[in-house]
Design a protein around this motif. Structure first.
Motif, PDB file in Angstrom:
ATOM      1  N   LYS A  62      40.921  13.142  19.025  1.00 19.50           N
ATOM      2  CA  LYS A  62      40.135  11.907  18.928  1.00 19.50           C
ATOM      3  C   LYS A  62      38.804  12.094  19.642  1.00 19.50           C
ATOM      4  CE  LYS A  62      43.712   9.508  17.229  1.00 19.50           C
ATOM      5  NZ  LYS A  62      43.745   8.895  15.883  1.00 19.50           N
ATOM      6  N   THR A  64      36.051   9.836  21.403  1.00 25.04           N
ATOM      7  CA  THR A  64      35.659   8.517  21.907  1.00 25.04           C
ATOM      8  C   THR A  64      34.134   8.471  21.973  1.00 25.04           C
ATOM      9  OG1 THR A  64      37.676   8.400  23.237  1.00 25.04           O
ATOM     10  CG2 THR A  64      35.907   6.858  23.776  1.00 25.04           C
ATOM     11  N   PHE A  95      35.845  14.416  23.307  1.00 22.74           N
ATOM     12  CA  PHE A  95      36.923  14.812  22.399  1.00 22.74           C
ATOM     13  C   PHE A  95      38.156  15.160  23.217  1.00 22.74           C
ATOM     14  CE2 PHE A  95      39.422  18.178  20.406  1.00 22.74           C
ATOM     15  CZ  PHE A  95      39.727  17.604  19.183  1.00 22.74           C
ATOM     16  N   THR A  98      44.964  16.084  20.439  1.00 25.83           N
ATOM     17  CA  THR A  98      46.202  15.321  20.336  1.00 25.83           C
ATOM     18  C   THR A  98      47.286  15.869  21.258  1.00 25.83           C
ATOM     19  OG1 THR A  98      45.671  14.782  18.029  1.00 25.83           O
ATOM     20  CG2 THR A  98      47.960  14.487  18.724  1.00 25.83           C
ATOM     21  N   VAL A 120      36.841   4.975  18.512  1.00 25.77           N
ATOM     22  CA  VAL A 120      37.568   6.243  18.479  1.00 25.77           C
ATOM     23  C   VAL A 120      37.586   6.775  17.044  1.00 25.77           C
ATOM     24  CG1 VAL A 120      39.766   7.393  18.899  1.00 25.77           C
ATOM     25  CG2 VAL A 120      38.989   5.584  20.447  1.00 25.77           C
ATOM     26  N   ASP A 122      38.880   9.865  14.417  1.00 26.39           N
ATOM     27  CA  ASP A 122      39.752  11.018  14.185  1.00 26.39           C
ATOM     28  C   ASP A 122      38.867  12.243  13.946  1.00 26.39           C
ATOM     29  OD1 ASP A 122      42.168   9.637  14.361  1.00 26.39           O
ATOM     30  OD2 ASP A 122      42.060   9.015  12.270  1.00 26.39           O
ATOM     31  N   GLN A 133      34.722  15.333  11.285  1.00 33.05           N
ATOM     32  CA  GLN A 133      35.647  14.225  11.098  1.00 33.05           C
ATOM     33  C   GLN A 133      36.905  14.706  10.390  1.00 33.05           C
ATOM     34  OE1 GLN A 133      32.515  11.059   9.696  1.00 33.05           O
ATOM     35  NE2 GLN A 133      34.266   9.974  10.585  1.00 33.05           N
ATOM     36  N   ASP A 134      38.019  14.089  10.745  1.00 31.28           N
ATOM     37  CA  ASP A 134      39.316  14.490  10.198  1.00 31.28           C
ATOM     38  C   ASP A 134      39.619  13.663   8.953  1.00 31.28           C
ATOM     39  OD1 ASP A 134      41.870  15.269   9.672  1.00 31.28           O
ATOM     40  OD2 ASP A 134      42.690  14.769  11.636  1.00 31.28           O
TER      41      ASP A 134
END
Length: 210
Positions: A62, A64, A95, A98, A120, A122, A133-134
């Motif tokens: 993530k 922020t 960043f 996870t 936030v 991904d 970006q995810d």
């Protein structure tokens, strides 16, 4: 009698010259075809690398957001007096992976929109200092498919050139090449090009909505 022999010699010379020119054009066409086939293979490899491979080997997490900015660049067009302005959105922040293995306080990524501070996103860590970006597996596969479908176009044209020697000349060259084609080859080439164009468009639509 002498004139007839001269005309005959002239015709023979012309025919020989035409055949030589045809062979030369055919050789060039096949060389171009090999280049197009190689270009198609490179696009296939890029699709696999930039799509599924990059996603599978990246670190998910993530970002922020601390701040987002717009980077404006001016690019000259065909006219020296005409300049086109492009803009790219960038977001900066922290960043966090996870699995907790990575935390970068100075991460930045190219964003599709400007986010407010504290939001936030991904994100994927794709390199030492690179992020994106995810879009999930769907987005990565769609990206790969865009390259793969795009590869069908040079592959189809390469198949046409290497098979017939056609080098994108005039109508006479094309008609001569058509006579040298195996039955159904031209239809297969048209089909591959059409599938490639439609596939690229659909892949970009999927990436846009993911």
């Amino acid at each position: 009698m002498t004139q007839a022999q001269a005309n005959s010699a002239s015709s023979g010379s012309s025919g020989s010259s035409g055949a030589s020119g045809s062979r030369s054009t055919g050789g060039l066409g096949r060389l171009i075809g090999v280049g197009l086939l190689l270009a198609g293979a490179v696009l296939l490899a890029l699709g696999a690398y930039l799509g599924p491979y990059t996603y599978a080997t990246s670190t998910p997490g993530k970002l922020t957001v601390e701040t987002c900015t717009v980077d404006y660049k001016h690019r000259s067009t065909s006219s020296s007096s005409s300049r086109k302005r492009t803009k790219t959105k960038w977001c900066y922040g922290t960043f966090t992976a996870t699995d907790g293995s990575v935390k970068d306080l100075n991460a930045e990524l190219r964003s599709d929109s400007l986010h407010q501070r504290g939001e936030v996103i991904d994100a994927l860590k794709t390199g030492e200092t690179s992020y994106q970006q995810d879009g999930g597996w769907v987005g990565s596969i769609a990206l790969g498919c865009a390259w793969w479908f795009g590869a069908l176009i040079p592959l189809a044209l390469g198949l046409l050139c290497t098979t017939t020697g056609f080098a994108f000349g005039g109508a006479s060259d094309f008609n001569r090449s058509k006579r040298a084609m195996a039955p159904g080859l031209l239809s297969a080439v048209y089909t591959l090009i059409a599938v490639g164009i439609v596939g690229v468009a659909l892949s970009f639509l999927v990436m846009f909505f993911v």
